[in-house]
Every structure is written in structure tokens, then in C-alpha cells.
Design a protein around this motif. Sequence first.
Motif, PDB file in Angstrom:
ATOM      1  N   GLY A  11       0.833  -1.222   0.000  1.00 44.74           N
ATOM      2  CA  GLY A  11       0.000   0.000   0.000  1.00 44.74           C
ATOM      3  C   GLY A  11       0.853   1.251   0.000  1.00 44.74           C
ATOM      4  N   GLY A  16       1.513   5.327   2.993  1.00 48.30           N
ATOM      5  CA  GLY A  16       2.382   4.162   2.832  1.00 48.30           C
ATOM      6  C   GLY A  16       3.688   4.490   2.122  1.00 48.30           C
ATOM      7  N   ASN A  34       2.066  -2.750  -4.601  1.00 49.41           N
ATOM      8  CA  ASN A  34       0.942  -1.823  -4.681  1.00 49.41           C
ATOM      9  C   ASN A  34       0.055  -2.249  -5.834  1.00 49.41           C
ATOM     10  OD1 ASN A  34      -0.060   0.836  -3.473  1.00 49.41           O
ATOM     11  ND2 ASN A  34      -0.211   1.227  -5.671  1.00 49.41           N
ATOM     12  N   ASP A  36      -1.748  -0.518  -7.951  1.00 51.34           N
ATOM     13  CA  ASP A  36      -1.338   0.227  -9.143  1.00 51.34           C
ATOM     14  C   ASP A  36       0.197   0.173  -9.170  1.00 51.34           C
ATOM     15  OD1 ASP A  36      -0.525   2.092 -10.956  1.00 51.34           O
ATOM     16  OD2 ASP A  36      -1.568   3.788 -10.038  1.00 51.34           O
ATOM     17  N   MET A  67      -0.821  -1.022   4.602  1.00 50.52           N
ATOM     18  CA  MET A  67      -1.262   0.373   4.777  1.00 50.52           C
ATOM     19  C   MET A  67      -2.162   0.702   3.586  1.00 50.52           C
ATOM     20  SD  MET A  67      -1.337   2.746   6.818  1.00 50.52           S
ATOM     21  CE  MET A  67      -1.393   4.460   7.207  1.00 50.52           C
ATOM     22  N   VAL A 124      -2.105   4.350  12.796  1.00 50.90           N
ATOM     23  CA  VAL A 124      -1.235   5.477  13.148  1.00 50.90           C
ATOM     24  C   VAL A 124      -2.040   6.738  13.350  1.00 50.90           C
ATOM     25  CG1 VAL A 124       0.633   4.463  11.811  1.00 50.90           C
ATOM     26  CG2 VAL A 124      -0.785   6.203  10.738  1.00 50.90           C
ATOM     27  N   SER A 127      -0.840  12.685  10.034  1.00 52.12           N
ATOM     28  CA  SER A 127      -1.193  12.721   8.624  1.00 52.12           C
ATOM     29  C   SER A 127       0.066  12.769   7.748  1.00 52.12           C
ATOM     30  CB  SER A 127      -2.086  13.942   8.409  1.00 52.12           C
ATOM     31  OG  SER A 127      -2.664  13.904   7.153  1.00 52.12           O
ATOM     32  N   LYS A 128      -0.101  13.180   6.479  1.00 44.39           N
ATOM     33  CA  LYS A 128       0.987  13.113   5.494  1.00 44.39           C
ATOM     34  C   LYS A 128       2.310  13.734   5.987  1.00 44.39           C
ATOM     35  CE  LYS A 128       1.911  14.320   0.696  1.00 44.39           C
ATOM     36  NZ  LYS A 128       1.750  15.425  -0.238  1.00 44.39           N
ATOM     37  N   PHE A 236      -5.117  14.150   4.422  1.00 48.14           N
ATOM     38  CA  PHE A 236      -5.994  13.092   4.922  1.00 48.14           C
ATOM     39  C   PHE A 236      -7.281  13.177   4.107  1.00 48.14           C
ATOM     40  CE2 PHE A 236      -8.322  11.325   8.920  1.00 48.14           C
ATOM     41  CZ  PHE A 236      -8.520  10.117   8.262  1.00 48.14           C
ATOM     42  N   PRO A 237      -7.435  12.295   3.104  1.00 45.40           N
ATOM     43  CA  PRO A 237      -8.609  12.401   2.228  1.00 45.40           C
ATOM     44  C   PRO A 237      -9.922  12.274   3.011  1.00 45.40           C
ATOM     45  CG  PRO A 237      -6.999  10.855   1.305  1.00 45.40           C
ATOM     46  CD  PRO A 237      -6.546  11.191   2.703  1.00 45.40           C
ATOM     47  N   ASP A 244     -14.048   6.320   8.660  1.00 49.15           N
ATOM     48  CA  ASP A 244     -13.729   6.163  10.085  1.00 49.15           C
ATOM     49  C   ASP A 244     -14.893   6.620  10.969  1.00 49.15           C
ATOM     50  OD1 ASP A 244     -11.342   5.333   9.092  1.00 49.15           O
ATOM     51  OD2 ASP A 244     -10.186   7.077   9.727  1.00 49.15           O
TER      52      ASP A 244
HETATM   53  P1  NAP Z   1      -4.536   6.440  -0.030  1.00 48.54           P
HETATM   54  O1  NAP Z   1      -3.554   7.459  -0.438  1.00 48.54           O
HETATM   55  O2  NAP Z   1      -5.941   6.513  -0.551  1.00 48.54           O
HETATM   56  O3  NAP Z   1      -3.914   5.000  -0.403  1.00 48.54           O
HETATM   57  C1  NAP Z   1      -4.701   3.832  -0.296  1.00 48.54           C
HETATM   58  C2  NAP Z   1      -3.841   2.630  -0.613  1.00 48.54           C
HETATM   59  O4  NAP Z   1      -4.695   1.460  -0.554  1.00 48.54           O
HETATM   60  C3  NAP Z   1      -3.233   2.643  -2.024  1.00 48.54           C
HETATM   61  O5  NAP Z   1      -1.979   2.004  -1.998  1.00 48.54           O
HETATM   62  C4  NAP Z   1      -4.250   1.813  -2.812  1.00 48.54           C
HETATM   63  O6  NAP Z   1      -3.728   1.213  -3.963  1.00 48.54           O
HETATM   64  C5  NAP Z   1      -4.584   0.753  -1.785  1.00 48.54           C
HETATM   65  N1  NAP Z   1      -5.853   0.085  -2.113  1.00 48.54           N
HETATM   66  C6  NAP Z   1      -7.093   0.621  -2.098  1.00 48.54           C
HETATM   67  N2  NAP Z   1      -8.007  -0.302  -2.462  1.00 48.54           N
HETATM   68  C7  NAP Z   1      -7.315  -1.450  -2.737  1.00 48.54           C
HETATM   69  C8  NAP Z   1      -7.689  -2.753  -3.155  1.00 48.54           C
HETATM   70  N3  NAP Z   1      -8.971  -3.078  -3.382  1.00 48.54           N
HETATM   71  N4  NAP Z   1      -6.704  -3.672  -3.331  1.00 48.54           N
HETATM   72  C9  NAP Z   1      -5.418  -3.354  -3.084  1.00 48.54           C
HETATM   73  N5  NAP Z   1      -4.983  -2.137  -2.679  1.00 48.54           N
HETATM   74  C10 NAP Z   1      -5.935  -1.193  -2.499  1.00 48.54           C
HETATM   75  O7  NAP Z   1      -4.705   6.353   1.549  1.00 48.54           O
HETATM   76  P2  NAP Z   1      -3.761   6.878   2.712  1.00 48.54           P
HETATM   77  O8  NAP Z   1      -4.114   8.282   3.017  1.00 48.54           O
HETATM   78  O9  NAP Z   1      -2.375   6.466   2.451  1.00 48.54           O
HETATM   79  O10 NAP Z   1      -4.370   6.025   3.934  1.00 48.54           O
HETATM   80  C11 NAP Z   1      -4.132   4.643   4.080  1.00 48.54           C
HETATM   81  C12 NAP Z   1      -4.809   4.171   5.368  1.00 48.54           C
HETATM   82  O11 NAP Z   1      -4.281   4.909   6.474  1.00 48.54           O
HETATM   83  C13 NAP Z   1      -6.330   4.379   5.412  1.00 48.54           C
HETATM   84  O12 NAP Z   1      -6.904   3.344   6.145  1.00 48.54           O
HETATM   85  C14 NAP Z   1      -6.470   5.706   6.154  1.00 48.54           C
HETATM   86  O13 NAP Z   1      -7.725   5.822   6.813  1.00 48.54           O
HETATM   87  C15 NAP Z   1      -5.327   5.603   7.146  1.00 48.54           C
HETATM   88  N6  NAP Z   1      -4.747   6.886   7.596  1.00 48.54           N
HETATM   89  C16 NAP Z   1      -4.570   7.925   6.733  1.00 48.54           C
HETATM   90  C17 NAP Z   1      -4.027   9.117   7.195  1.00 48.54           C
HETATM   91  C18 NAP Z   1      -3.822  10.313   6.299  1.00 48.54           C
HETATM   92  O14 NAP Z   1      -3.656  11.415   6.852  1.00 48.54           O
HETATM   93  N7  NAP Z   1      -3.807  10.198   4.996  1.00 48.54           N
HETATM   94  C19 NAP Z   1      -3.626   9.235   8.538  1.00 48.54           C
HETATM   95  C20 NAP Z   1      -3.772   8.135   9.387  1.00 48.54           C
HETATM   96  C21 NAP Z   1      -4.338   6.968   8.906  1.00 48.54           C
HETATM   97  P3  NAP Z   1      -3.748   1.998  -5.394  1.00 48.54           P
HETATM   98  O15 NAP Z   1      -2.553   2.917  -5.359  1.00 48.54           O
HETATM   99  O16 NAP Z   1      -3.654   0.920  -6.399  1.00 48.54           O
HETATM  100  O17 NAP Z   1      -5.054   2.753  -5.456  1.00 48.54           O
END
Ligand code: NAP
Length: 297
Positions: A11, A16, A34, A36, A67, A124, A127-128, A236-237, A244
Amino acid sequence: MSIPPRIGFIGLGIMGRAMAENLLKGGFNVSVYNRDRAKTAAFARKGCAVGVTPGELAKMCNVIITMVSDPAAMDAVLEGPTGVFASGFDGNTLINMSTVSVAYAENLKKRCFMERVRFIDCPVSGSKPLAENATLILLAGGEEKVVKEAEKILLAMGKSVVYAGPAPAGTALKLCMNLIVAGLTSALAESAILAERLGIDPKLIFSALNESPALNCGYFKMKEHNILDKDFPPAFPLKHMLKDARFMLKEAAGRGQRLPVTEAIESLMAAASRNGDGDRDLSVIMKTLANDYKKSN
Ligand code: NAP
């Protein structure tokens, strides 16, 4: 872990990618997967092996870190003939850092037990930018000894580990933390809209916050640019916080508890998502507040 860890990171999204890079900077042996494949190219250039499937990755590793977005994404990488569990991963360690529901984390713990996989439930907080600076707070659930053994790996991605108790306590703590983040973000957005309606500059809110010993909070600083410039590149999308909030409401309801403030925030976020803003930063709720919640009188 007595055997040197060979980490497989699954991920490479917003969080990630940065976390896997920090593991590499920490000197760990990291391979990646990953969905993609394009997102693995930068890691391949740095010499990382790339798994064509999650199962192929798991065969090269003794620690898998996930992740990914949500429970459906977790199932996609763990289950089925090309998933981690089908790869003969018994005796090894799975660290899930994605935010899932408490019910999902509980089931995953049982699934790992059946497969003889050591499980750390470790979402965790942060954020980013915190992922990029390796200053995340790691909310770890699991057997204390197993968490302790993985501490070096975890601390390559973050600032400190908060041990929450046996799994799924890490996920439970994560949902409690995100409830606060959802509240802080909506408070900022509503406050800025109120300032505009009252004819004062929303910048003043941040000036006053900065001066306050009680309210001078890093999170507000992180969101200042989004709120003042109405610019919402995803850190954080919104779609992830909406997921959540729904976990929070469902888990609370299952225990006979309503969360009326979170219910209101969920419905605001759902409206913003219907407006097509799911992939933008959570602070984008400000746009929906300004447009859809303004009475025409
Ligand atoms: P993101 O940018 O949307 O990335 C999502 C990841 O999941 C990508 O690698 C995506 O792969 C993969 N994915 C989604 N659907 C999939 C599937 N069906 N099969 C395989 N892989 C799949 O999300 P993120 O912001 O990094 O967040 C990741 C996690 O951490 C989430 O649970 C989120 O709630 C949590 N989180 C996020 C933040 C933040 O601030 N962003 C903070 C704390 C926790 P592709 O690249 O192929 O789409």
C-alpha cells in the motif's frame, strides 16, 4: 525478532509511500507491493524487490506491513489465491497500519491466530507531513512481547509507540483519536465560515489561536493554509475520515451509545462526498458548509 526482518510493505498511497521510504532510510530490507504498479517504480529504482501479487511479496518476507484504504482493500491483499495468507506466511508477522473497524481488526486477529501468523494491530495517528517526517504516533495492539520485538521497525516510521493492549485495542484507540481530529477539523471550518459571515478576516482566528497557551495546537497550524486559502490538496482524504466516522458510529451503536456530534459531522462529510470532494483533504468540508448550509432566507 532474532532473524533480521525482511519487510514487505503493501500500500504505497499518501501514507504508505512515506512510511516505506522511512523504513528504507532506517536501513531495513524493504520489498513492496501496490495494486497500481506505477507507484512501485520509485522503490524499484532504489533497489527494492517488487511483488507482482501480495502473496509473491509475502514469500520474500518475514514481516508484512499493510497500509491500504479499508477492510475491502485488506481482504483484497490478504485473502484469495494471490493473497498473503495463501503464501505460507505462518510463523511470520503481519502489522496492519490501515484504519479498519474494531470488528475487522478483531476478526483479523482470529484469522492470524488460525494461520499461526503473529499479528500487530497498529494504526497510526498523524497525517501526510508526520508520515514524511517519521513523527507518527503508532497505536499498537497485540501481544506486548510481539509489539516490543517490532519496536525498531515501528519507530523507523514514527516518533513513539503507544501500547494500547491486546488487539484490537490499537484500532479502538485510533477511532477515538480520529473522533477528535474530525471534531477539530469541523470546528475550524465552521469557525472560519462564521468569521466570514460576521465580516471579520478568518486569519484573525489563527492569530488568536497562535497566541493562546491553551489552543495553540499543531493540528490547527497544519490546516491553516487549507482553511485560509480554500485549497484542499489531500493530506488526509475526506473519504477516509468518512469511513472512520461510520466505524465510530457503528461500534458505538453496537454498544448502546450514540455520538450526536460525530453523527452531525458524518452527515456533513457525506454531503461533501456527494459533492465530489472525497479525494480532497478533509478540510474541504468547509466548501460544503459554505454552499449547502447557507440559508437563502
Ligand atoms: P490512499 O492514499 O488513498 O492510499 C490507499 C492505498 O490502498 C493505495 O496504496 C491503494 O492502492 C490501496 N488500495 C485501495 N483499495 C485497494 C484494493 N482493493 N486492493 C489493493 N490495494 C488497495 O490512503 P492513505 O491516506 O495512504 O491512507 C491509508 C490508510 O491509512 C487508510 O486506512 C487511512 O484511513 C489511514 N490513515 C490515513 C491518514 C492520512 O492522513 N492520509 C492518517 C492516518 C491513517 P492503489 O494505489 O492501487 O489505489
